[in-house]
Design a protein around this motif. Structure first.
Motif, PDB file in Angstrom:
ATOM      1  N   ARG A   1       0.814  -1.088  -0.070  1.00 30.06           N
ATOM      2  CA  ARG A   1       0.030   0.005  -0.087  1.00 30.06           C
ATOM      3  C   ARG A   1       0.886   1.366  -0.174  1.00 30.06           C
ATOM      4  O   ARG A   1       1.965   1.324   0.747  1.00 30.06           O
ATOM      5  CB  ARG A   1      -0.816   0.094   1.219  1.00 30.06           C
ATOM      6  N   ILE A   2       0.308   2.163  -0.619  1.00 31.32           N
ATOM      7  CA  ILE A   2       1.046   3.580  -0.818  1.00 31.32           C
ATOM      8  C   ILE A   2       0.156   4.601  -0.732  1.00 31.32           C
ATOM      9  O   ILE A   2      -1.003   4.451  -0.921  1.00 31.32           O
ATOM     10  CB  ILE A   2       1.955   3.556  -2.224  1.00 31.32           C
ATOM     11  N   LEU A   3       0.567   5.775  -0.548  1.00 28.21           N
ATOM     12  CA  LEU A   3       0.137   7.039  -0.764  1.00 28.21           C
ATOM     13  C   LEU A   3       0.910   7.790  -1.850  1.00 28.21           C
ATOM     14  O   LEU A   3       2.094   8.033  -2.024  1.00 28.21           O
ATOM     15  CB  LEU A   3       0.006   7.998   0.269  1.00 28.21           C
ATOM     16  N   VAL A   4       0.163   8.677  -2.563  1.00 28.35           N
ATOM     17  CA  VAL A   4       0.758   9.485  -3.660  1.00 28.35           C
ATOM     18  C   VAL A   4       0.409  10.922  -3.472  1.00 28.35           C
ATOM     19  O   VAL A   4      -0.933  11.367  -3.620  1.00 28.35           O
ATOM     20  CB  VAL A   4       0.235   9.356  -5.047  1.00 28.35           C
ATOM     21  N   PRO A   5       1.040  11.862  -2.952  1.00 33.67           N
ATOM     22  CA  PRO A   5       0.609  13.325  -2.488  1.00 33.67           C
ATOM     23  C   PRO A   5       1.395  14.114  -3.502  1.00 33.67           C
ATOM     24  O   PRO A   5       2.231  14.001  -4.287  1.00 33.67           O
ATOM     25  CB  PRO A   5       1.545  13.492  -1.096  1.00 33.67           C
ATOM     26  N   ALA A   6       0.265  15.041  -3.989  1.00 32.38           N
ATOM     27  CA  ALA A   6       0.774  15.942  -4.991  1.00 32.38           C
ATOM     28  C   ALA A   6      -0.013  17.240  -4.736  1.00 32.38           C
ATOM     29  O   ALA A   6      -1.214  17.355  -4.470  1.00 32.38           O
ATOM     30  CB  ALA A   6       0.395  15.414  -6.542  1.00 32.38           C
ATOM     31  N   GLU A   7       0.731  18.304  -4.975  1.00 34.49           N
ATOM     32  CA  GLU A   7       0.067  19.674  -4.630  1.00 34.49           C
ATOM     33  C   GLU A   7      -0.438  20.289  -6.188  1.00 34.49           C
ATOM     34  O   GLU A   7       0.213  20.062  -7.421  1.00 34.49           O
ATOM     35  CB  GLU A   7       1.143  20.809  -4.447  1.00 34.49           C
ATOM     36  N   VAL A   8      -1.726  20.519  -5.970  1.00 35.13           N
ATOM     37  CA  VAL A   8      -2.618  21.085  -7.423  1.00 35.13           C
ATOM     38  C   VAL A   8      -2.174  22.468  -7.301  1.00 35.13           C
ATOM     39  O   VAL A   8      -2.798  23.303  -6.289  1.00 35.13           O
ATOM     40  CB  VAL A   8      -4.018  20.758  -7.495  1.00 35.13           C
ATOM     41  N   VAL A   9      -1.544  23.255  -8.293  1.00 34.04           N
ATOM     42  CA  VAL A   9      -1.156  24.393  -8.419  1.00 34.04           C
ATOM     43  C   VAL A   9      -2.138  25.094  -9.213  1.00 34.04           C
ATOM     44  O   VAL A   9      -2.076  25.185 -10.442  1.00 34.04           O
ATOM     45  CB  VAL A   9       0.500  24.707  -8.904  1.00 34.04           C
TER      46      VAL A   9
ATOM     47  N   ALA B   1      -5.080   7.966  -1.684  1.00 34.25           N
ATOM     48  CA  ALA B   1      -4.718   6.880  -1.054  1.00 34.25           C
ATOM     49  C   ALA B   1      -5.492   5.736  -1.281  1.00 34.25           C
ATOM     50  O   ALA B   1      -6.531   5.695  -1.852  1.00 34.25           O
ATOM     51  CB  ALA B   1      -5.383   7.356   0.453  1.00 34.25           C
ATOM     52  N   HIS B   2      -4.791   4.694  -0.914  1.00 33.40           N
ATOM     53  CA  HIS B   2      -5.419   2.942  -1.158  1.00 33.40           C
ATOM     54  C   HIS B   2      -4.975   2.353   0.219  1.00 33.40           C
ATOM     55  O   HIS B   2      -3.848   1.716  -0.009  1.00 33.40           O
ATOM     56  CB  HIS B   2      -4.969   2.619  -2.374  1.00 33.40           C
ATOM     57  N   LEU B   3      -5.807   2.310   1.170  1.00 34.95           N
ATOM     58  CA  LEU B   3      -5.598   1.657   2.245  1.00 34.95           C
ATOM     59  C   LEU B   3      -5.867   0.098   2.344  1.00 34.95           C
ATOM     60  O   LEU B   3      -6.397  -0.218   1.270  1.00 34.95           O
ATOM     61  CB  LEU B   3      -6.360   2.022   3.538  1.00 34.95           C
ATOM     62  N   SER B   4      -5.243  -0.779   3.137  1.00 39.05           N
ATOM     63  CA  SER B   4      -5.360  -2.189   2.960  1.00 39.05           C
ATOM     64  C   SER B   4      -6.562  -2.719   3.115  1.00 39.05           C
ATOM     65  O   SER B   4      -7.753  -2.133   3.588  1.00 39.05           O
ATOM     66  CB  SER B   4      -4.646  -2.810   4.112  1.00 39.05           C
ATOM     67  N   SER B   5      -6.817  -3.869   2.205  1.00 37.99           N
ATOM     68  CA  SER B   5      -8.147  -4.344   2.062  1.00 37.99           C
ATOM     69  C   SER B   5      -8.971  -5.621   2.727  1.00 37.99           C
ATOM     70  O   SER B   5      -9.804  -5.874   2.706  1.00 37.99           O
ATOM     71  CB  SER B   5      -8.405  -4.440   0.479  1.00 37.99           C
ATOM     72  N   GLY B   6      -8.045  -6.014   3.471  1.00 37.16           N
ATOM     73  CA  GLY B   6      -8.285  -7.397   3.942  1.00 37.16           C
ATOM     74  C   GLY B   6      -9.353  -7.408   5.345  1.00 37.16           C
ATOM     75  O   GLY B   6      -9.413  -6.225   5.764  1.00 37.16           O
ATOM     76  N   ALA B   7     -10.373  -8.093   5.207  1.00 40.34           N
ATOM     77  CA  ALA B   7     -11.214  -8.161   6.321  1.00 40.34           C
ATOM     78  C   ALA B   7     -11.031  -8.062   7.548  1.00 40.34           C
ATOM     79  O   ALA B   7     -11.507  -7.697   8.353  1.00 40.34           O
ATOM     80  CB  ALA B   7     -12.315  -9.459   5.989  1.00 40.34           C
ATOM     81  N   VAL B   8      -9.833  -8.641   7.797  1.00 41.60           N
ATOM     82  CA  VAL B   8      -9.293  -8.484   9.192  1.00 41.60           C
ATOM     83  C   VAL B   8      -8.176  -7.473   9.346  1.00 41.60           C
ATOM     84  O   VAL B   8      -7.290  -7.536  10.334  1.00 41.60           O
ATOM     85  CB  VAL B   8      -8.598 -10.030   9.538  1.00 41.60           C
ATOM     86  N   ASP B   9      -7.924  -6.565   8.419  1.00 47.29           N
ATOM     87  CA  ASP B   9      -6.926  -5.683   8.401  1.00 47.29           C
ATOM     88  C   ASP B   9      -7.001  -4.266   8.987  1.00 47.29           C
ATOM     89  O   ASP B   9      -6.775  -3.208   8.676  1.00 47.29           O
ATOM     90  CB  ASP B   9      -6.596  -5.267   6.856  1.00 47.29           C
ATOM     91  N   ASP B  10      -8.289  -4.192   9.973  1.00 45.81           N
ATOM     92  CA  ASP B  10      -8.595  -3.127  10.594  1.00 45.81           C
ATOM     93  C   ASP B  10      -7.524  -2.362  11.235  1.00 45.81           C
ATOM     94  O   ASP B  10      -7.257  -1.125  10.950  1.00 45.81           O
ATOM     95  CB  ASP B  10      -9.952  -3.176  11.706  1.00 45.81           C
ATOM     96  N   ALA B  11      -6.740  -3.146  11.988  1.00 49.30           N
ATOM     97  CA  ALA B  11      -5.728  -2.412  12.763  1.00 49.30           C
ATOM     98  C   ALA B  11      -4.436  -1.972  11.835  1.00 49.30           C
ATOM     99  O   ALA B  11      -3.905  -1.014  12.088  1.00 49.30           O
ATOM    100  CB  ALA B  11      -4.932  -3.628  13.652  1.00 49.30           C
TER     101      ALA B  11
END
Length: 248
Positions: free
Chosen positions: A103-111, A123-133
């Motif tokens: 998993r990654i984040l891509v930050p970009a400033e829109v000028v 953002a794209h956070l983890s997808s597993g059903a047991v991945d809340d933590a």
């Protein structure tokens, strides 16, 4: 104030969506900025080209088919405005680039103008059903990226229901869930043919006003022909630029 029309969409690029149809749908909603997840680099470049926008900011999330580099999926920020791209943030350094669990984040400033910018974190956070933590830890990591300025917007597939801990911690930190602020109905985005869950979000930071939020469903159940998610359109008002401290 400046209006910004933002669409976030998990495009499920490995399913090879018809990019011309994707762009036709996008153009009908006149976005200024796109935050895409699960999109291949060639797909992101073609979308930008068909929209006649500058080159996108794309970063690899995972590629189980390496060395077939063109089959890797990632995150992309696209805009009609210039982008000032920040380094990619890896949320799961322990996970191989070959694994979909990376998993990654891509930050970009829109000028918008030189003195008017917004930091978009795709953002794209983890997808597993047991991945809340794991998702909670990733949300906490995301919050540590927030600068003093410019204003911040988080957009993407957070893989979390609205009442889950990762969303609650983002809201507690001052982010506004755009759908809760301006949407109507449940705002479900997945599965695209008959949505039953809301896991795709736009979260507005302090000073950013949510004007409108809508799930794009122009094609009804046939939206599934483009992706397994439906896109979310949000209209945002950016705060006015801070007064310059330089003498006139």
């Amino acid at each position: 104030m400046t209006h910004v029309r933002l669409i976030t969409w998990n495009l499920h690029g490995s399913a090879k969506p018809r990019i011309d149809a994707v762009v036709e749908l996008l153009e009908s909603h006149q976005p200024d900025v796109l935050a895409l997840q699960e999109v291949r680099s060639g797909q992101a470049r073609r979308i930008a080209g068909l929209l006649r926008w500058p080159r996108p900011a794309w970063s690899l999330k995972h590629n189980p088919w390496w060395p077939l580099w063109w089959r890797g999926e990632g995150l992309a920020v696209l805009s009609r405005h210039r982008l000032a791209v920040h380094p990619t943030v890896v949320l799961t350094p322990e996970v191989s680039k070959r694994s979909y669990e990376r998993r990654i984040l891509v930050p970009a400033e829109v000028v918008i103008e030189e003195d008017e910018r917004v930091l978009l974190i795709d953002a794209h956070l983890s997808s597993g059903a047991v991945d809340d933590a794991r998702r909670l830890a990733q949300a906490e990591h995301l919050l540590r990226l927030f600068p003093e300025s410019p204003p911040v917007v988080v957009a993407g597939d957070l893989n979390a229901d609205p009442d889950s801990a990762p969303i609650r911690i983002l809201v507690a930190a001052g982010l506004v869930d755009a759908w809760a602020a301006a949407g109507t109905g449940p705002g479900h985005t997945i599965p695209a043919n008959a949505p039953r869950r809301r896991i795709d979000y736009v979260m507005a930071g302090p000073g950013v006003t949510v004007v409108e939020a809508a799930v794009v469903d122009d094609l009804g159940p046939a939206m599934a022909g483009l992706s397994d998610h439906r896109p979310v359109l949000t209209v945002l008002d950016l705060p006015p630029p801070a007064p310059s401290s330089e003498p006139r």
